[in-house]
Scaffold this active site. Structure first.
Site, mmCIF file in Angstrom:
data_model
loop_
_atom_site.group_PDB
_atom_site.id
_atom_site.type_symbol
_atom_site.label_atom_id
_atom_site.label_comp_id
_atom_site.label_asym_id
_atom_site.label_seq_id
_atom_site.Cartn_x
_atom_site.Cartn_y
_atom_site.Cartn_z
ATOM 1 N N ALA A 174 0.825 -1.207 0.000
ATOM 2 C CA ALA A 174 0.000 0.000 0.000
ATOM 3 C C ALA A 174 0.857 1.255 0.000
ATOM 4 O O ALA A 174 0.542 2.243 -0.685
ATOM 5 C CB ALA A 174 -0.930 -0.009 1.216
ATOM 6 N N CYS A 175 1.967 1.232 0.742
ATOM 7 C CA CYS A 175 2.850 2.400 0.769
ATOM 8 C C CYS A 175 3.524 2.612 -0.577
ATOM 9 O O CYS A 175 3.727 3.755 -1.005
ATOM 10 C CB CYS A 175 3.895 2.242 1.866
ATOM 11 S SG CYS A 175 3.263 2.552 3.539
ATOM 12 N N ALA A 176 3.898 1.528 -1.260
ATOM 13 C CA ALA A 176 4.493 1.671 -2.595
ATOM 14 C C ALA A 176 3.553 2.445 -3.509
ATOM 15 O O ALA A 176 3.960 3.371 -4.225
ATOM 16 C CB ALA A 176 4.813 0.297 -3.179
#
Length: 431
Positions: free
Chosen positions: A395-397
């Protein structure tokens, strides 16, 4: 009678006011939704109760960590498709419950409570950090507890994810196909170059992790290093690496809060991926502490994740999933706020470099490492903990790639009493 998948799909679309972009597969084997799309797998009806009791991101995250929710297909595609409905409209989704007036929707909710089993809410997965309120955020005790929750999950686990470099921050890529180890080495050298490290100087590495920056600075630039961390497991690992490198005479690793460092001054300070833990209420204190530890003419390199500013900053809330499972008490702020506080503490900010795209590449490599070593990762931690890391990193990517968050290196100096900065005349010639 509708099957479980169609009921789920219908309710979610009524709540969100938009078609579901993913397919749904329910615990009874039924499926509904667009053919060929990534499939949200609801393995257990308990996941429905989690969403009913905690609509939005945290309910989904609890179901994912517990293994009741999964994705069949490309995880990045599924998260990207759902982000506009959940992560970007989380407040709307949570507030929708109060606004529901449609009798059909209320009937569907009652039906889902029936499908979900017992009325009582399920207990959160054990990987969720138990909170003691937010009245005493970022005390030395609470910060140590939060850091331990994130980092003391086993050095062997982090070796699987991070690779031999053991660097847990954004790499610096020459090309997207470069080896991860090369990109992390280049990041450490980028920091060392901006700090202008010279043999015989003294460096403070705040949030030193597993010792990678300290080792690089001492071995490649001949400096003496004090590295501090709040994680006992990190400190033990770093000391072992330093001994193997034959650098124990030049590097000292301490389990110490930055507020307790009193043996300055230092020629340079590196803070790489640590300031996100400081908190907005303590940030000026953090900046003043580092300023006080520098020699006049000394440099600070502050490498920190930033969020996009909001129209009304007073309404900002921390990410529920990350706060509960990943970085308890962590806070992101806009880069402009960071620069302002560093200047308020006395620093002169000389350079700001955004390397946002580099973090997306880094996180995708870490996810690939985790997936390639999945059985070992589960064995070293727990199935839930491994799922936390897979979801959080993927999700952070996407958040970095879609410009929802960024990462910046801010170079600041403590000028001499005369006002001289000691910086070269031409920007980015760091020597």
């Amino acid at each position: 009678m509708q099957d479980a998948a169609l009921r789920l799909k219908t309710l979610l679309e009524q709540l969100l006011g938009a078609p579901l972009p993913v397919r749904v597969r329910a615990w009874d084997g039924s499926e509904a939704g667009p053919p060929g799309a990534p499939t949200l797998v609801v393995r257990h009806r308990r996941a429905v109760r989690r969403l009913l009791w905690k609509p939005g991101e945290l309910g989904l995250a609890r179901g994912w960590v517990a293994g009741e929710l999964d994705v069949d297909g490309d995880l990045y595609e599924a998260l990207d498709l759902m982000s506009g409905l959940v992560w970007e409209r989380g407040e709307d989704a949570r507030g929708a419950w109060d606004a529901l007036r449609d009798p059909e929707v209320r009937a569907a909710i009652r039906g889902l409570f029936t499908l979900g089993g017992p009325f009582l809410p399920p207990a959160p997965p054990r990987e969720e950090m138990r909170r003691h309120g937010r009245l005493h955020l970022h005390t030395k005790r609470s910060d140590k507890r939060a850091v331990s929750h994130h980092y003391d999950v086993g050095n062997d686990f982090y070796e699987l994810v991070l690779g031999p470099s053991m660097v847990y921050s954004c790499a610096y890529w020459e090309t997207p196909d470069s080896p991860l180890e090369d990109a992390q080495r280049d990041k450490l050298e980028l920091v060392a170059g901006k700090l202008g490290l010279q043999p015989g100087q003294r460096l403070l590495d705040v949030g030193c992790g597993w010792g990678s920056m300290a080792i690089h600075a001492a071995r490649e630039h001949g400096v003496s290093v004090v590295g501090i961390t709040l994680s006992g497991e990190q400190a033990a690992y770093a000391r072992k690496r330093i001994a193997e490198e034959g650098l124990t005479d030049r590097i000292e690793i301490r389990v110490q809060d930055y507020r307790d460092v009193v043996d300055g001054p230092f020629d340079a300070i590196s803070s790489i991926g640590m300031a996100e833990h400081v908190g907005s209420t303590r940030y000026l204190e953090y900046a003043k502490s580092l300023y006080g530890l520098l020699k006049p003419g000394g440099r600070l390199l502050n490498h920190q994740i930033a969020r996009r500013p909001q129209a009304d900053e007073s309404t900002y809330e921390v990410d529920e999933f990350i706060d509960a499972y990943v970085f308890p008490d962590g806070e992101l702020q806009p880069v402009g706020a960071t620069v302002g506080l560093l200047e308020q503490a006395g620093f002169e900010v000389r350079d700001l470099e955004s390397i946002r795209e580099h973090y997306g590449l880094t996180l995708r490599r870490w996810v690939a490492n985790l997936e390639a070593n999945w059985p070992a990762a589960v064995k070293l931690t727990s199935p839930g903990r491994a799922r936390v890391w897979r979801l959080y990193m993927a999700a952070c990517a996407l958040s970095f790639e879609r410009n929802r968050i960024g990462v910046n290196q801010v170079l600041a100096v403590k000028s001499l009493p005369s006002g001289t900065s000691g910086m070269p005349l031409r920007a980015r010639t760091w020597g």
